[in-house]
Design an enzyme around this catalytic site. Structure first.
Site, PDB file in Angstrom:
ATOM      1  N   CYS A  94      35.000  86.024  23.448  1.00 31.29           N
ATOM      2  CA  CYS A  94      34.543  86.079  22.053  1.00 31.29           C
ATOM      3  C   CYS A  94      35.272  85.050  21.176  1.00 31.29           C
ATOM      4  O   CYS A  94      35.079  83.863  21.348  1.00 31.29           O
ATOM      5  CB  CYS A  94      34.700  87.515  21.545  1.00 31.29           C
TER       6      CYS A  94
ATOM      7  N   HIS B  67      32.752  91.835  25.594  1.00 39.86           N
ATOM      8  CA  HIS B  67      33.944  92.664  25.671  1.00 39.86           C
ATOM      9  C   HIS B  67      33.534  94.009  26.242  1.00 39.86           C
ATOM     10  O   HIS B  67      32.542  94.100  26.946  1.00 39.86           O
ATOM     11  CB  HIS B  67      34.701  92.719  24.341  1.00 39.86           C
TER      12      HIS B  67
END
Lengths: 427, 244
Positions: free
Chosen positions: B95, B197
């Site tokens: 990310c 994630h």
């Protein structure tokens, strides 16, 4: 300034909603009718739908209702509902209180609660973090409580530091007294734009959201209970109220034992904060504490219930900071612990926060895993090297559980579901 | 790592980039190494400390926009990670971390910030009003020999891949890189970037094993992955049910 009566707020008889203008009165009536219909249809208390209708009829209704009350707002990531309850109990020493006690904490739910104010003198209002600035503008509060800020439902909520920034902007120049946690740097950052702040050493076990300075981005240092930024002058303010172990110290240095019925460090912190608020409203500490000690459960939290011949203590924990505080208050090993996690809309659909929780603190206890996302939890516990068993429902887990009171820790909708299951079994 | 006594696992900037349970990836790599008898030294590097150059596996996680900018500023001043990657260390970036190891990204002040240039990608803001949030399912580049990736994404940014990288995977659900070509993540050599994630390894232990294989240079003994597999199966089923 603590301990002095609030200026400009006469203690004369309160003017209830009867004194409202016609449009506001109509809105209140519509809200009550809608809520009653919703209740009869079995759709909960009806307070949110009732409040929504009322606000559509009279958009400034919240402000008008609050105008008749001495208002305190309570916000933060964790402890809102309990602190609201404790403040409400304490202020009852001085007069009738209206409160959104069941935690409907957005403008519609708040409006609906205030519409039932009757002859209340005080409004003790829990406010969702995202709505605090707006409600603070409308409700013209005497005091605003800022408990803590930490990561919570990041898939649908604002980023944590952004919330602190919004509070800071929204509370700049407020006439209200802020009662704020000096041990949470994000809260201190948010509160320090206001001119009148009562700083409370309420503690904060979870520190992972404030390692970088909210002011300049520098790395924070935390020796002991202190904290400061290594790059600028942002640091922990001088406190006037403190939680020290099992005791509270007031601004005069007097020490008060906090033998609450509510368990745990976090609730002693909530009570310390509530005593500081009571003092702002002129309620003496002895009276405030005596009343707070009568509270045993708050909206089902901390309640010990009977289910299939066993005692279960129900504990709500919604985010990493909440889980950490909850682990610190449960009975020591070998007390069995049930863990239940859902990821429905109201919980946030992302379970990654499970990896922020230090489950190794539960080592040595029999662990039982439940909830819609029990497999996420199973992987988490497995990687932590813990022993556990996974169950499809509460009955199965209870049947497999060794004797002793069971500590049940659940996140939001998992907690509600467990309460429903237990209630149905008791019926 | 080869011929060394310990695997050095470096987690970069948990004080800034650990917003989405990123510790999970470190815990999972650590555990899967230990279960195979590989000794692990885990090094958590705070953002006021230097990044060691001698690590075998480096992890960088996700974070909010401001910490991302602070992390990039500090990493640009620190040659440690670049030197480690240049000598063949393994790196997984998630990310915000994925954006930082590329050539550039857009920061919280809407400025284009230079990244570390360790992966040939450029990140920018996605279309206004679209945030990529939710479950992701993605077929991994067959070269890597992994089953489909399952994870959760939550990002505003989009990442464009340059000629120096290949997409890590192709989404069958979710947004991935957000570039509307179905690509998710990127990799080159032993450097991987991803938007997933969850943390990503909780549902994809194979990814942890891939990093361990790269870092140790030896084949790994298989593990009994009962809970990981059950979770994977449940998530795959949930995502496919939602898609149909």
């Amino acid at each position: 300034m603590t301990g002095t009566p609030v200026p400009g707020q006469g203690a004369g008889p309160a003017r209830g909603p009867e004194a409202l203008p016609p449009r506001a009165k109509l809105a209140v009536t519509a809200s009550r009718v809608t809520a009653a219909i919703s209740r009869r249809a079995g759709k909960g208390s009806g307070s949110v739908i009732g409040g929504k209708i009322a606000l559509r009829i009279a958009p400034d209704l919240l402000a008008q209702l609050a105008d008749h009350l001495q208002v305190v707002l309570v916000s933060g990531t964790n402890g809102k509902t309990t602190t609201t309850r404790l403040v409400a109990e304490a202020l009852r020493a001085a007069g009738p209180v209206v409160s959104n006690a069941l935690g409907a904490n957005m403008p519609a739910g708040i409006t609906s609660a205030l519409a039932g104010a009757g002859d209340a003198r005080f409004g003790v209002i829990e406010v969702d973090e995202k709505y605090l600035s707006g409600v603070a503008r409308d409700a013209d509060p005497i005091a605003i409580v800022l408990l803590n800020l930490s990561r919570d439902q990041l898939d649908r909520a604002a980023e944590t530091r952004m919330l602190a920034e919004k509070w800071r902007e929204g509370l700049r120049g407020t006439e209200a007294v802020l009662v704020a946690n000096a041990d949470d740097p994000l809260v201190v950052w948010a509160a320090s734009s206001a001119k009148d702040v009562v700083w409370v050493a309420a503690g904060q076990m979870w520190q992972e959201d404030s390692w970088s300075c909210p002011s300049c981005g520098g790395v924070m240092h935390r020796p002991g209970d202190d904290w400061y930024c290594s790059d600028c002058d942002f640091r922990r303010p001088q406190v006037t109220w403190s939680l020290v172990g099992e005791e509270m110290v007031d601004p005069d240095g007097q020490v008060w034992p906090l033998d609450l019925q509510l368990p745990g460090r976090a609730n002693r912190a909530n009570a310390t904060t509530a005593a500081a608020v009571a003092s702002v409203f002129g309620v003496d500490t002895a009276s405030a504490l005596a009343r707070m000690k009568n509270v045993t459960a708050v909206a089902g939290r901390y309640d010990v219930v009977s289910y299939r011949g066993r005692n279960l203590r129900l504990l709500l924990a919604k985010n990493p900071a909440g889980w950490l505080e909850t682990f610190s208050l449960i009975d020591p090993a070998p007390a069995p612990v049930f863990l239940s996690v859902n990821a429905l809309d109201a919980d946030g659909k992302d379970t990654s926060w499970l990896w922020d929780v230090d489950f190794t603190r539960l080592a040595g206890r029999p662990l039982f895993v439940l909830g819609q996302r029990r497999l996420d939890l199973a992987v988490r516990l497995d990687v932590a090297g813990l022993e556990f068993s996974v169950h499809d429902d509460l009955a199965g887990a209870v049947a497999a559980c060794p004797p002793g009171q069971i500590e049940v820790i659940a996140n939001y909708t998992a907690f509600q579901q467990l309460r429903r299951t237990i209630k149905e079994a008791q019926a | 790592m080869i011929g060394m006594s310990k695997l050095r696992l470096v987690w970069i900037y948990p004080d800034l980039l650990s917003t989405y349970g990123d510790q999970g990836n470190a815990l999972i790599v650590e555990r899967r190494a230990r279960l195979r008898g590989i000794d692990v030294e885990r090094i958590d590097v705070r953002s006021d400390q230097p990044v060691p150059t001698s690590g075998d596996i480096y992890l960088i996680g996700g974070g909010e926009d401001r910490p991302q900018r602070l992390a990039a500023e500090r990493l640009r001043r620190d040659p440690g990670l670049g030197q480690a990657v240049a000598r063949g260390a393994t790196l997984l970036a998630v990310c915000a971390g994925y954006q930082i190891i590329g050539h550039e990204f857009v920061d919280d002040l809407d400025r284009v910030e230079p990244g570390l240039g360790l992966l040939d990608v450029k990140s920018g803001r996605g279309p206004v009003g679209r945030r990529c949030v939710g479950e992701v399912l993605a077929d991994v580049d067959p070269v890597l020999g992994l089953p489909p990736l399952s994870g959760f994404e939550n990002h505003q940014g989009v990442t464009h891949l340059g000629p120096g990288v290949k997409p890590l995977a192709r989404v069958t659900a979710g947004f991935g890189n957000g570039t509307d070509d179905g690509s998710e993540g990127a990799y080159a050599g032993r450097v991987i970037g991803t938007y997933l994630h969850g943390p990503v390894m909780s549902r994809n232990p194979g990814l942890a094993d891939l990093l361990l294989t790269w870092a140790t240079g030896v084949p790994l003994t298989p593990l009994e992955d009962r809970w990981h597999e059950q979770l994977r199966a449940e998530r795959l089923k949930a995502v496919r049910a939602a898609a149909s």
